[in-house]
Design a protein around this motif. Structure first.
Motif, PDB file in Angstrom:
ATOM      1  N   PRO A 137     -56.254  -9.689-129.268  1.00 41.52           N
ATOM      2  CA  PRO A 137     -56.997 -10.302-130.120  1.00 41.52           C
ATOM      3  C   PRO A 137     -58.172  -9.433-130.937  1.00 41.52           C
ATOM      4  CG  PRO A 137     -56.720 -11.436-128.124  1.00 41.52           C
ATOM      5  CD  PRO A 137     -56.131 -10.309-128.025  1.00 41.52           C
ATOM      6  N   SER A 138     -58.772  -8.501-130.230  1.00 42.50           N
ATOM      7  CA  SER A 138     -59.923  -7.800-130.893  1.00 42.50           C
ATOM      8  C   SER A 138     -59.608  -6.953-132.161  1.00 42.50           C
ATOM      9  CB  SER A 138     -60.324  -6.948-130.039  1.00 42.50           C
ATOM     10  OG  SER A 138     -59.677  -5.919-129.443  1.00 42.50           O
ATOM     11  N   GLY A 139     -58.168  -6.875-132.123  1.00 43.23           N
ATOM     12  CA  GLY A 139     -57.441  -6.024-133.161  1.00 43.23           C
ATOM     13  C   GLY A 139     -57.354  -4.574-132.849  1.00 43.23           C
ATOM     14  N   MET A 140     -57.730  -4.246-131.529  1.00 41.93           N
ATOM     15  CA  MET A 140     -57.409  -2.927-130.732  1.00 41.93           C
ATOM     16  C   MET A 140     -55.701  -2.854-130.469  1.00 41.93           C
ATOM     17  SD  MET A 140     -59.161  -1.126-127.737  1.00 41.93           S
ATOM     18  CE  MET A 140     -60.506  -0.591-128.983  1.00 41.93           C
ATOM     19  N   CYS A 141     -55.347  -1.922-130.686  1.00 42.91           N
ATOM     20  CA  CYS A 141     -53.905  -1.747-130.762  1.00 42.91           C
ATOM     21  C   CYS A 141     -53.287  -0.517-130.280  1.00 42.91           C
ATOM     22  CB  CYS A 141     -53.007  -2.140-131.981  1.00 42.91           C
ATOM     23  SG  CYS A 141     -53.427  -1.205-133.394  1.00 42.91           S
ATOM     24  N   PHE A 142     -52.330  -0.644-129.418  1.00 40.76           N
ATOM     25  CA  PHE A 142     -51.534   0.641-128.754  1.00 40.76           C
ATOM     26  C   PHE A 142     -50.091   0.588-129.552  1.00 40.76           C
ATOM     27  CE2 PHE A 142     -48.276   1.162-125.311  1.00 40.76           C
ATOM     28  CZ  PHE A 142     -48.295   2.587-125.344  1.00 40.76           C
ATOM     29  N   GLY A 143     -49.496   1.853-129.785  1.00 39.96           N
ATOM     30  CA  GLY A 143     -48.208   2.180-130.391  1.00 39.96           C
ATOM     31  C   GLY A 143     -47.570   2.990-129.322  1.00 39.96           C
ATOM     32  N   LEU A 144     -46.176   2.760-129.215  1.00 39.11           N
ATOM     33  CA  LEU A 144     -45.427   3.694-128.496  1.00 39.11           C
ATOM     34  C   LEU A 144     -44.065   3.892-129.312  1.00 39.11           C
ATOM     35  CD1 LEU A 144     -44.774   4.991-125.478  1.00 39.11           C
ATOM     36  CD2 LEU A 144     -43.573   2.897-125.150  1.00 39.11           C
ATOM     37  N   ALA A 145     -43.786   5.273-129.518  1.00 40.44           N
ATOM     38  CA  ALA A 145     -42.546   5.785-129.942  1.00 40.44           C
ATOM     39  C   ALA A 145     -42.168   6.530-128.969  1.00 40.44           C
ATOM     40  CB  ALA A 145     -42.879   6.269-131.273  1.00 40.44           C
ATOM     41  N   THR A 146     -41.031   6.346-128.281  1.00 37.49           N
ATOM     42  CA  THR A 146     -40.213   7.041-127.180  1.00 37.49           C
ATOM     43  C   THR A 146     -38.972   6.970-127.673  1.00 37.49           C
ATOM     44  OG1 THR A 146     -39.863   7.795-125.075  1.00 37.49           O
ATOM     45  CG2 THR A 146     -40.062   5.278-125.423  1.00 37.49           C
ATOM     46  N   ASP A 147     -37.845   8.076-127.217  1.00 39.70           N
ATOM     47  CA  ASP A 147     -36.607   8.158-127.409  1.00 39.70           C
ATOM     48  C   ASP A 147     -36.275   8.143-128.806  1.00 39.70           C
ATOM     49  OD1 ASP A 147     -37.191   7.388-124.443  1.00 39.70           O
ATOM     50  OD2 ASP A 147     -34.985   7.585-124.216  1.00 39.70           O
ATOM     51  N   THR A 148     -36.778   8.906-129.485  1.00 39.60           N
ATOM     52  CA  THR A 148     -36.513   8.974-130.965  1.00 39.60           C
ATOM     53  C   THR A 148     -36.335  10.479-131.587  1.00 39.60           C
ATOM     54  OG1 THR A 148     -36.954   8.016-133.229  1.00 39.60           O
ATOM     55  CG2 THR A 148     -38.659   8.719-131.803  1.00 39.60           C
ATOM     56  N   GLY A 149     -35.177  10.790-132.220  1.00 40.58           N
ATOM     57  CA  GLY A 149     -34.932  12.170-132.640  1.00 40.58           C
ATOM     58  C   GLY A 149     -35.858  12.508-133.955  1.00 40.58           C
ATOM     59  N   VAL A 150     -36.306  11.536-134.463  1.00 43.62           N
ATOM     60  CA  VAL A 150     -37.134  11.692-135.840  1.00 43.62           C
ATOM     61  C   VAL A 150     -38.067  10.486-135.743  1.00 43.62           C
ATOM     62  CG1 VAL A 150     -35.578  12.828-137.035  1.00 43.62           C
ATOM     63  CG2 VAL A 150     -35.421  10.485-137.473  1.00 43.62           C
ATOM     64  N   LEU A 151     -39.544  10.824-136.348  1.00 43.04           N
ATOM     65  CA  LEU A 151     -40.121   9.691-136.742  1.00 43.04           C
ATOM     66  C   LEU A 151     -39.659   8.813-137.788  1.00 43.04           C
ATOM     67  CD1 LEU A 151     -43.171   8.442-135.888  1.00 43.04           C
ATOM     68  CD2 LEU A 151     -43.947   9.756-137.951  1.00 43.04           C
ATOM     69  N   THR A 152     -39.154   7.790-137.598  1.00 39.06           N
ATOM     70  CA  THR A 152     -38.616   7.031-138.803  1.00 39.06           C
ATOM     71  C   THR A 152     -39.643   6.429-139.647  1.00 39.06           C
ATOM     72  OG1 THR A 152     -38.819   4.980-137.313  1.00 39.06           O
ATOM     73  CG2 THR A 152     -36.624   6.200-137.698  1.00 39.06           C
ATOM     74  N   HIS A 153     -39.400   6.321-140.858  1.00 44.26           N
ATOM     75  CA  HIS A 153     -40.426   5.709-141.880  1.00 44.26           C
ATOM     76  C   HIS A 153     -40.979   4.311-140.937  1.00 44.26           C
ATOM     77  CE1 HIS A 153     -42.052   4.031-145.579  1.00 44.26           C
ATOM     78  NE2 HIS A 153     -41.297   2.818-145.374  1.00 44.26           N
TER      79      HIS A 153
END
Ligand code: ZN
Ligand code: ZN
Length: 269
Positions: A137-153
């Motif tokens: 709710p504060s706007g703080m955020c976590f992002g997770l990118a795993t098991d991916t051959g490329v960073l997709t758009h």
């Protein structure tokens, strides 16, 4: 934008032996993946002072067993829902499981009580794999990118401006090339549908850096084809090359890594 630190992220274990991340704002708790037995996930949560009974939902990235292993038993035992894309749901046989499954679609944000959850498409040899951005709710955020051959758009968009970033740094190229894996497996890992290498992760990090980013965690490190120091060094060196100094850690396979993002950005203004 609030700098209140209300998002706690605990990597319960990361790598091909099993993956699970607990994310909580104190009111709502979600697990991203449940790749250990239900008992083991609960045990690791307890070591971090988290109650397995407080989990509201499990967000699945894809159907591979190192992300899925304990999901049915955990969901049934602790009464939480399972969020999955249609492809993951089918490939994992979730409909046959005795669990409450909620369908999600990449690009469509959903709410799990107080948390906003955005799944985004990644590139992996699974039916319909996704990464996640979880916002408190504060706007703080976590992002997770795993098991991916490329960073997709889509992943680049989904991870833009996160406070805490979990980013796959799977293998060192030389170690993979000279290592014991059979050729077909090496080709699979190196493909667009495989896993991010250390230099791939550094490129992705450079693309994702923002003045909000406070901490970086390398995830899904291969025990056979990488070392924690190589994974960490690659990310730290890339940050240094662009004039940044941020805390970088590597999530271990067999222990927890507890992250509360620091209150203020360490970004060199
Ligand atoms: Zn995996
Ligand atoms: Zn996988």
């Amino acid at each position: 934008m609030s700098d209140t630190c209300d998002l706690r992220v605990v990597f319960l274990g990361s790598g091909s032996g099993g993956n699970a991340v607990a994310v909580t704002d104190g009111n709502t708790t979600v697990l991203i993946d449940c790749g250990f037995s239900a008992r083991e996930v609960a045990r690791r949560m307890a070591l971090a002072g988290l109650d397995a009974g407080s989990v509201d939902a499990i967000l699945l990235t894809h159907e591979h067993s190192d992300h899925l292993r304990g999901v049915e038993v955990f969901a049934r035992r602790h009464g939480c829902e399972v969020l999955a894309t249609t492809g993951t749901r089918r490939a994992a046989g979730l409909d046959a499981m005795d669990a409450c499954v909620v369908g999600i679609a990449a690009g469509s944000e959903v709410r799990v009580k107080t948390l906003s959850v955005l799944p985004f498409r990644v590139s992996h040899d699974a039916a319909e794999p996704v990464g996640y951005r979880v916002t408190a709710p504060s706007g703080m955020c976590f992002g997770l990118a795993t098991d991916t051959g490329v960073l997709t758009h889509e992943a680049a968009e989904g991870l833009a401006g996160v406070d805490l970033l979990g980013l796959e740094s799977n293998h060192d190229l030389k170690m993979l090339e000279s290592g014991p894996y059979p050729g077909f497996l090496k080709r699979r890992i190196l493909s667009r549908d495989g896993h991010l290498s250390n230099p791939d992760a550094a490129d992705a990090l450079e693309a994702l850096v923002s003045n909000r980013l406070k901490r970086v965690i390398a995830v899904h490190r291969s025990d056979t084809n990488n070392t924690a120091s190589l994974a960490r060094r690659g990310l730290v060196a890339r940050l240094a090359a662009i004039g940044l100094e941020l805390p970088v850690d590597v999530a271990p396979q067999s222990a927890q890594l507890d992250c509360e993002p620091p209150q203020r950005s360490l970004f060199t203004e």
